[in-house]
Write a protein that holds these residues in place. Structure first.
Motif, PDB file in Angstrom:
ATOM      1  N   ILE A 132      67.202  67.976 -14.731  1.00 56.97           N
ATOM      2  CA  ILE A 132      67.304  67.364 -13.404  1.00 56.97           C
ATOM      3  C   ILE A 132      66.147  67.778 -12.509  1.00 56.97           C
ATOM      4  N   CYS A 133      65.643  69.001 -12.698  1.00 53.97           N
ATOM      5  CA  CYS A 133      64.512  69.520 -11.940  1.00 53.97           C
ATOM      6  C   CYS A 133      64.063  70.796 -12.631  1.00 53.97           C
ATOM      7  N   VAL A 134      62.986  71.388 -12.157  1.00 56.12           N
ATOM      8  CA  VAL A 134      62.549  72.679 -12.694  1.00 56.12           C
ATOM      9  C   VAL A 134      62.421  73.673 -11.542  1.00 56.12           C
ATOM     10  N   GLY A 135      62.449  74.942 -11.876  1.00 54.02           N
ATOM     11  CA  GLY A 135      62.207  75.980 -10.883  1.00 54.02           C
ATOM     12  C   GLY A 135      60.851  76.609 -11.149  1.00 54.02           C
ATOM     13  N   GLY A 136      60.123  76.919 -10.086  1.00 53.16           N
ATOM     14  CA  GLY A 136      58.802  77.497 -10.288  1.00 53.16           C
ATOM     15  C   GLY A 136      58.324  78.304  -9.100  1.00 53.16           C
ATOM     16  N   SER A 137      57.523  79.316  -9.398  1.00 52.53           N
ATOM     17  CA  SER A 137      56.981  80.168  -8.338  1.00 52.53           C
ATOM     18  C   SER A 137      55.528  79.830  -8.016  1.00 52.53           C
ATOM     19  N   TRP A 138      54.934  78.934  -8.791  1.00 50.29           N
ATOM     20  CA  TRP A 138      53.501  78.668  -8.603  1.00 50.29           C
ATOM     21  C   TRP A 138      53.183  77.995  -7.275  1.00 50.29           C
ATOM     22  N   VAL A 139      54.197  77.433  -6.625  1.00 48.35           N
ATOM     23  CA  VAL A 139      53.948  76.737  -5.361  1.00 48.35           C
ATOM     24  C   VAL A 139      53.761  77.701  -4.191  1.00 48.35           C
ATOM     25  N   ALA A 140      54.014  78.990  -4.436  1.00 46.29           N
ATOM     26  CA  ALA A 140      53.878  79.983  -3.357  1.00 46.29           C
ATOM     27  C   ALA A 140      53.218  81.251  -3.898  1.00 46.29           C
ATOM     28  N   PRO A 199      61.230  75.708  -5.515  1.00 47.94           N
ATOM     29  CA  PRO A 199      60.463  76.942  -5.418  1.00 47.94           C
ATOM     30  C   PRO A 199      61.352  78.162  -5.646  1.00 47.94           C
ATOM     31  N   VAL A 200      60.891  79.075  -6.487  1.00 49.63           N
ATOM     32  CA  VAL A 200      61.609  80.323  -6.739  1.00 49.63           C
ATOM     33  C   VAL A 200      60.770  81.434  -6.121  1.00 49.63           C
ATOM     34  N   LEU A 201      61.272  82.027  -5.040  1.00 52.30           N
ATOM     35  CA  LEU A 201      60.460  82.910  -4.207  1.00 52.30           C
ATOM     36  C   LEU A 201      60.913  84.364  -4.274  1.00 52.30           C
ATOM     37  N   ILE A 202      59.954  85.256  -4.377  1.00 50.51           N
ATOM     38  CA  ILE A 202      60.174  86.691  -4.184  1.00 50.51           C
ATOM     39  C   ILE A 202      59.540  87.043  -2.849  1.00 50.51           C
ATOM     40  N   VAL A 203      60.357  87.333  -1.850  1.00 53.19           N
ATOM     41  CA  VAL A 203      59.869  87.550  -0.489  1.00 53.19           C
ATOM     42  C   VAL A 203      59.836  89.042  -0.184  1.00 53.19           C
ATOM     43  N   ASP A 204      58.643  89.560   0.053  1.00 53.04           N
ATOM     44  CA  ASP A 204      58.477  90.984   0.350  1.00 53.04           C
ATOM     45  C   ASP A 204      58.601  91.299   1.836  1.00 53.04           C
ATOM     46  N   GLY A 210      57.671  80.838   8.005  1.00 50.56           N
ATOM     47  CA  GLY A 210      56.434  80.091   7.840  1.00 50.56           C
ATOM     48  C   GLY A 210      56.298  79.538   6.439  1.00 50.56           C
ATOM     49  N   LEU A 211      56.658  80.331   5.456  1.00 51.62           N
ATOM     50  CA  LEU A 211      56.594  79.896   4.062  1.00 51.62           C
ATOM     51  C   LEU A 211      57.542  78.731   3.815  1.00 51.62           C
ATOM     52  N   ALA A 212      58.766  78.846   4.271  1.00 56.41           N
ATOM     53  CA  ALA A 212      59.746  77.777   4.063  1.00 56.41           C
ATOM     54  C   ALA A 212      59.326  76.498   4.784  1.00 56.41           C
ATOM     55  N   ARG A 213      58.798  76.629   5.990  1.00 53.54           N
ATOM     56  CA  ARG A 213      58.345  75.437   6.716  1.00 53.54           C
ATOM     57  C   ARG A 213      57.202  74.755   5.979  1.00 53.54           C
ATOM     58  N   ALA A 214      56.323  75.550   5.383  1.00 54.34           N
ATOM     59  CA  ALA A 214      55.211  74.982   4.628  1.00 54.34           C
ATOM     60  C   ALA A 214      55.716  74.227   3.398  1.00 54.34           C
ATOM     61  N   LEU A 215      56.697  74.780   2.724  1.00 48.32           N
ATOM     62  CA  LEU A 215      57.262  74.129   1.548  1.00 48.32           C
ATOM     63  C   LEU A 215      57.992  72.838   1.928  1.00 48.32           C
ATOM     64  N   VAL A 216      58.773  72.890   3.000  1.00 45.93           N
ATOM     65  CA  VAL A 216      59.492  71.702   3.467  1.00 45.93           C
ATOM     66  C   VAL A 216      58.501  70.608   3.873  1.00 45.93           C
ATOM     67  N   ALA A 217      57.411  71.007   4.521  1.00 40.91           N
ATOM     68  CA  ALA A 217      56.396  70.033   4.931  1.00 40.91           C
ATOM     69  C   ALA A 217      55.783  69.330   3.722  1.00 40.91           C
ATOM     70  N   GLY A 218      55.746  70.020   2.584  1.00 42.89           N
ATOM     71  CA  GLY A 218      55.228  69.423   1.360  1.00 42.89           C
ATOM     72  C   GLY A 218      56.270  68.660   0.564  1.00 42.89           C
ATOM     73  N   GLY A 219      57.496  68.625   1.062  1.00 37.82           N
ATOM     74  CA  GLY A 219      58.550  67.859   0.406  1.00 37.82           C
ATOM     75  C   GLY A 219      59.564  68.680  -0.358  1.00 37.82           C
ATOM     76  N   LEU A 220      59.369  69.995  -0.440  1.00 41.04           N
ATOM     77  CA  LEU A 220      60.281  70.846  -1.202  1.00 41.04           C
ATOM     78  C   LEU A 220      61.308  71.465  -0.264  1.00 41.04           C
ATOM     79  N   ARG A 221      62.431  70.811  -0.138  1.00 40.47           N
ATOM     80  CA  ARG A 221      63.448  71.230   0.842  1.00 40.47           C
ATOM     81  C   ARG A 221      64.487  72.187   0.272  1.00 40.47           C
ATOM     82  N   ALA A 222      64.712  72.141  -1.035  1.00 36.41           N
ATOM     83  CA  ALA A 222      65.615  73.102  -1.676  1.00 36.41           C
ATOM     84  C   ALA A 222      64.792  74.305  -2.105  1.00 36.41           C
ATOM     85  N   ILE A 223      65.144  75.473  -1.602  1.00 37.94           N
ATOM     86  CA  ILE A 223      64.342  76.686  -1.791  1.00 37.94           C
ATOM     87  C   ILE A 223      65.236  77.821  -2.271  1.00 37.94           C
ATOM     88  N   GLU A 224      64.819  78.468  -3.352  1.00 38.69           N
ATOM     89  CA  GLU A 224      65.562  79.622  -3.854  1.00 38.69           C
ATOM     90  C   GLU A 224      64.821  80.909  -3.499  1.00 38.69           C
TER      91      GLU A 224
END
Length: 220
Positions: free
Chosen positions: A187-195, A27-32, A39-53
């Motif tokens: 190896i992987c992709v980066g994306g913002s659509w997950v958030a 996940p590539v996140l712009i956090v305002d 909460g956002l990071a916990r939601a992503l980790v719960a879905g399996g996405l533990r590496a967060i940018e």
């Protein structure tokens, strides 16, 4: 004997690969608002996405990195859009476990050399890739992916630049992610659509976990 890997030494490369191999989508996140980061990071980790940018594009970004690093179990939080040595120092101090840059500069490469934190440097052309390889890097961010030529362009690089791995970012979505993930040099992709911004603003963590789960399920 002279250092043959002046930038990313093998131990740091392995550290970076361990993080990037956690999932097919980073996940590539712009956090305002830093208050929403946990909460956002916990939601992503719960879905399996533990590496967060978390990108350094807002005043809240550093506080967001600090909060996620301190409070979200299982998360590997990195800082993106690092443009200079000052950015690097602040991001590492905040708790970043990896650093991402959209391109490279002497200042960023110098900071990376002296730091235990691994760098995922950005490249968009064969010449940039070759320059980074000479500096000791063989794992890179391909950015901006879609605008720079997309999966077809990256596929064309796989043979002449064999041994280089990429995390494409920029314009990637659930619809085209597998175009990249099917390539041997990705190896992987980066994306913002997950958030999506509207879900983050609403605090709809369940919906974000669902999107993260769909992204985690992507396979080449």
């Amino acid at each position: 004997m002279a250092d043959q890997n002046p930038g990313q030494n093998p131990s740091k490369t392995e550290k970076l690969l361990t993080i990037l191999k956690l999932q097919p989508v980073v996940p590539v996140l712009i956090v305002d608002d830093a208050k929403s980061a946990v909460g956002l990071a916990r939601a992503l980790v719960a879905g399996g996405l533990r590496a967060i940018e978390i990108t350094m594009r807002t005043p809240a970004a550093l506080d967001a990195v600090k909060a996620v690093a301190a409070e979200v179990e299982g998360a590997n939080v990195g800082a993106g859009t690092i443009l200079n040595a000052k950015d690097w120092e602040a991001a590492v101090k905040a708790g970043s476990t990896f650093i991402v840059s959209p391109g490279v500069s002497p200042g960023v490469l110098s900071a990376a050399k002296d730091s235990p934190v691994p760098l995922l440097p950005g490249a968009a052309t064969a010449s940039e890739v070759m320059t980074l390889r000479e500096a000791g890097y063989n794992v890179m961010k391909f950015f901006p992916a879609e605008q720079a030529g997309g999966a077809a362009y990256l596929k064309a690089l796989s043979s002449p630049l064999a041994g280089t791995l990429f995390c494409p970012t920029g314009g990637i979505s659930l619809k085209n992610a597998n175009d990249y993930l099917s390539l041997p040099n990705v190896i992987c992709v980066g994306g913002s659509w997950v958030a999506p911004k509207e879900l983050v603003a609403a605090g709809d963590w369940a919906a974000i976990t669902k999107l993260a789960s769909e992204a985690f399920a992507l396979r080449a």
